[in-house]
Design a protein around this motif. Structure first.
Motif, PDB file in Angstrom:
ATOM      1  N   MET A  37      -6.320   4.540   0.694  1.00  0.00           N
ATOM      2  CA  MET A  37      -5.080   5.132   0.187  1.00  0.00           C
ATOM      3  C   MET A  37      -5.297   5.832  -1.150  1.00  0.00           C
ATOM      4  O   MET A  37      -4.736   6.888  -1.429  1.00  0.00           O
ATOM      5  N   SER A  38      -6.123   5.251  -2.014  1.00  0.00           N
ATOM      6  CA  SER A  38      -6.292   5.802  -3.360  1.00  0.00           C
ATOM      7  C   SER A  38      -7.502   6.718  -3.487  1.00  0.00           C
ATOM      8  O   SER A  38      -7.856   7.104  -4.600  1.00  0.00           O
TER       9      SER A  38
ATOM     10  N   LEU B  67      -9.230  11.788   4.662  1.00  0.00           N
ATOM     11  CA  LEU B  67      -8.932  10.813   5.717  1.00  0.00           C
ATOM     12  C   LEU B  67      -9.461  11.231   7.088  1.00  0.00           C
ATOM     13  O   LEU B  67      -9.173  10.572   8.087  1.00  0.00           O
ATOM     14  N   GLU B  68     -10.204  12.327   7.139  1.00  0.00           N
ATOM     15  CA  GLU B  68     -10.719  12.810   8.422  1.00  0.00           C
ATOM     16  C   GLU B  68     -11.563  11.724   9.093  1.00  0.00           C
ATOM     17  O   GLU B  68     -12.390  11.082   8.458  1.00  0.00           O
TER      18      GLU B  68
ATOM     19  N   VAL C 151       0.848  -1.200   0.000  1.00  0.00           N
ATOM     20  CA  VAL C 151       0.000   0.000   0.000  1.00  0.00           C
ATOM     21  C   VAL C 151       0.881   1.246   0.000  1.00  0.00           C
ATOM     22  O   VAL C 151       0.663   2.191  -0.773  1.00  0.00           O
ATOM     23  N   ASN C 152       1.901   1.253   0.849  1.00  0.00           N
ATOM     24  CA  ASN C 152       2.788   2.416   0.948  1.00  0.00           C
ATOM     25  C   ASN C 152       3.639   2.603  -0.307  1.00  0.00           C
ATOM     26  O   ASN C 152       3.935   3.730  -0.710  1.00  0.00           O
TER      27      ASN C 152
ATOM     28  N   GLY D  96     -11.596  -0.201  -3.645  1.00  0.00           N
ATOM     29  CA  GLY D  96     -10.983  -1.479  -3.295  1.00  0.00           C
ATOM     30  C   GLY D  96     -11.376  -2.565  -4.277  1.00  0.00           C
ATOM     31  O   GLY D  96     -10.574  -3.444  -4.608  1.00  0.00           O
ATOM     32  N   ASP D  97     -12.628  -2.498  -4.776  1.00  0.00           N
ATOM     33  CA  ASP D  97     -13.078  -3.481  -5.755  1.00  0.00           C
ATOM     34  C   ASP D  97     -12.330  -3.325  -7.081  1.00  0.00           C
ATOM     35  O   ASP D  97     -12.065  -4.313  -7.775  1.00  0.00           O
TER      36      ASP D  97
END
Length: 491
Positions: free
Chosen positions: A208-209, A138-139, A98-99, A290-291
């Motif tokens: 993340m995306s 991301l809050e 992921v990173n 994610g899908d």
């Protein structure tokens, strides 16, 4: 004695499979990460060059560690296909992957939008190219990251410190991981996403995306975005009156979605068939990021699993289909469907200087990136082999003898799927025999010796000369032994 030889053959086979699986995973991760963002150089608008800094050292190190653990468990019975699959899953389903993708995508996103002059409109396209803008997405989350001062903080706080300079995250820090092992790495690799399995991995990839949603949806799914602006605010820096204008439509002008055109070609090159990956209609309807990532990565992991379960047939299928996709240009042509086009309002064209047409082509960018690494996928398969040899040997003079592609393709039969797509099904014994004839060659042996301590020695010259004198006999022996090994493995 026969039983012992069979066990050794299985062990050797498993080592080869592990190495090939690791290579497939690394290349697929690089594909997914670097295919995200980068404008095509061939545009009419002048732009500053985008400096690409791809560092897969952390990812490859992680793969190496996992592989060492797996190899350490070797017994006389070798390693099962399920253990190989578990190894691959351990590598992929991790915070590290992921990173790694995050560290490449966001700096590129910022540079591309800056070069396009579209930074002010980024959020209209669901793109969040700065640390603070992405932090807003991301809050309320509990993800953390180590900051420059060495303390672990909420990821949103660190992102706000990033501002518009993603090089902030390149800062190296020494810290103790969860297993108390102290290591030095960049801030990127200290983000904790809580990945423990497949489900948590794709959940983390989705979050993340989130700042890249516009890219994924336009390029992969061929969805559209409308850039709506307040004309007064843009021209006079005041929003006293709500005079709004649909300044641009951002879309993918390809005939079919990027998923159908590009990813399906990649899957077919990996030996996958219809039914072994999601349909284009299904993927284009996804709303969860994610899908989308699952649709990209899971078929690749399936190809690894199939290779582990049936290495002889699946790896030869994969080789021929991939070679065909490269040699015919099918893969690079399909990659060029990953793009963003723009149609601009006349006022936007007059005042802002935008022009209708392709804004940037992600496929061309990926082809260029892979070329910068040293592998040419836009030419022939033989050119690709030369690049691989130069990369491995670290010698610019390395040169592989040309492979007879017509003979390689003749080792397989062509099958047509219901969709009309064609793919090769190899005759594994013929393919392996062909490869043996190809490999038992003085130039190839010399190139292999050049990356060993024997390089330049009299011993190396003796070996190369011996290969030249006894090539025919060695080929016969190798074919006979390989045939016996295949019968033992598949019996």
């Amino acid at each position: 004695m026969k039983k012992y030889r069979l066990k050794q053959e299985i062990k050797t086979k498993n080592i080869i499979i592990i190495v090939l699986c690791a290579l497939i995973v690394v290349e697929s991760i690089a594909f997914a990460a670097t295919a995200l963002i980068k404008r095509d150089k061939n545009t009419e608008t002048a732009e500053a060059p985008i400096e690409l800094h791809i560092n897969l050292s952390e990812a490859t190190s992680g793969i190496g560690t996992a592989a060492s653990e797996l190899l350490g468990k070797f017994t006389e019975n070798g390693i099962s296909a399920s253990e190989i699959t578990a190894f691959v899953h351990k590598v992929v389903y991790s915070d590290l992957i992921v990173n790694t993708i995050m560290s490449m995508a966001y700096p590129l996103l910022f540079q591309v939008l800056t070069n396009l002059g579209m930074m002010d409109f980024a959020e209209n396209i669901d793109l969040y190219p700065t640390g603070p803008s992405y932090a807003k997405k991301l809050e309320g989350t509990s993800y953390t990251c180590i900051d420059k001062d060495g303390t672990r903080k909420p990821l949103t706080e660190v992102l706000n410190n990033v501002g518009s300079d993603w090089s902030y995250m390149n800062t190296e820090i020494t810290w103790a991981d969860t297993d108390s092992e102290t290591k030095t790495t960049t801030l990127w690799n200290t983000v904790k996403w809580g990945v423990t399995d497949k489900e948590s991995f794709y959940n983390a990839m989705a979050v993340m995306s989130e700042g890249l949603r516009g890219v994924l949806e336009v390029c992969i799914q061929s969805k559209e975005r409308t850039v709506n602006i307040n004309i007064l605010d843009f021209l006079l820096n005041t929003d006293a009156l709500p005079i709004n204008l649909d300044a641009a439509k951002i879309y993918n002008a390809s005939e079919k979605s990027g998923y159908e055109t590009c990813l399906l070609t990649l899957f077919n090159a990996l030996g996958l068939k219809e039914g072994e990956y999601p349909s284009p209609d299904e993927v284009c309807a996804y709303t969860n990021l994610g899908d989308i990532w699952k649709a990209i990565l899971e078929p690749v992991l399936l190809s690894v699993e199939k290779a582990a379960n049936d290495p002889v047939n699946k790896l030869t299928d994969m080789l021929i289909n991939f070679a065909y996709a490269i040699d015919t240009g099918a893969l690079v042509n399909s990659m060029r469907s990953l793009k963003m086009d723009g149609d601009f309002h006349d006022l936007a064209t007059a005042v802002m200087g935008f022009q209708d047409g392709e804004l940037y082509n992600l496929g061309n960018s990926l082809i260029e990136i892979i070329g910068e690494i040293g592998i040419d996928i836009s030419g022939s398969f033989n050119n690709l082999l030369d690049g691989l040899l130069k990369l491995i040997s670290k010698s610019e003079n390395a040169d592989m003898p040309d492979m007879d592609m017509a003979r390689l393709f003749s080792c397989a039969s062509v099958t047509t799927a219901a969709s009309g797509k064609t793919y090769y099904v190899s005759d594994s014994q013929k393919t392996v025999d062909f490869l043996i004839e190809y490999v038992i060659n003085e130039k190839i042996i010399e190139s292999i010796l050049d990356i060993t301590p024997l390089k330049g020695t009299n011993e190396a010259q003796t070996i190369v000369a011996a290969i030249g004198h006894s090539k025919e006999d060695l080929t016969t022996i190798a074919k006979t032994l390989t045939g016996l090994i295949f019968k033992s493995i598949t019996a």
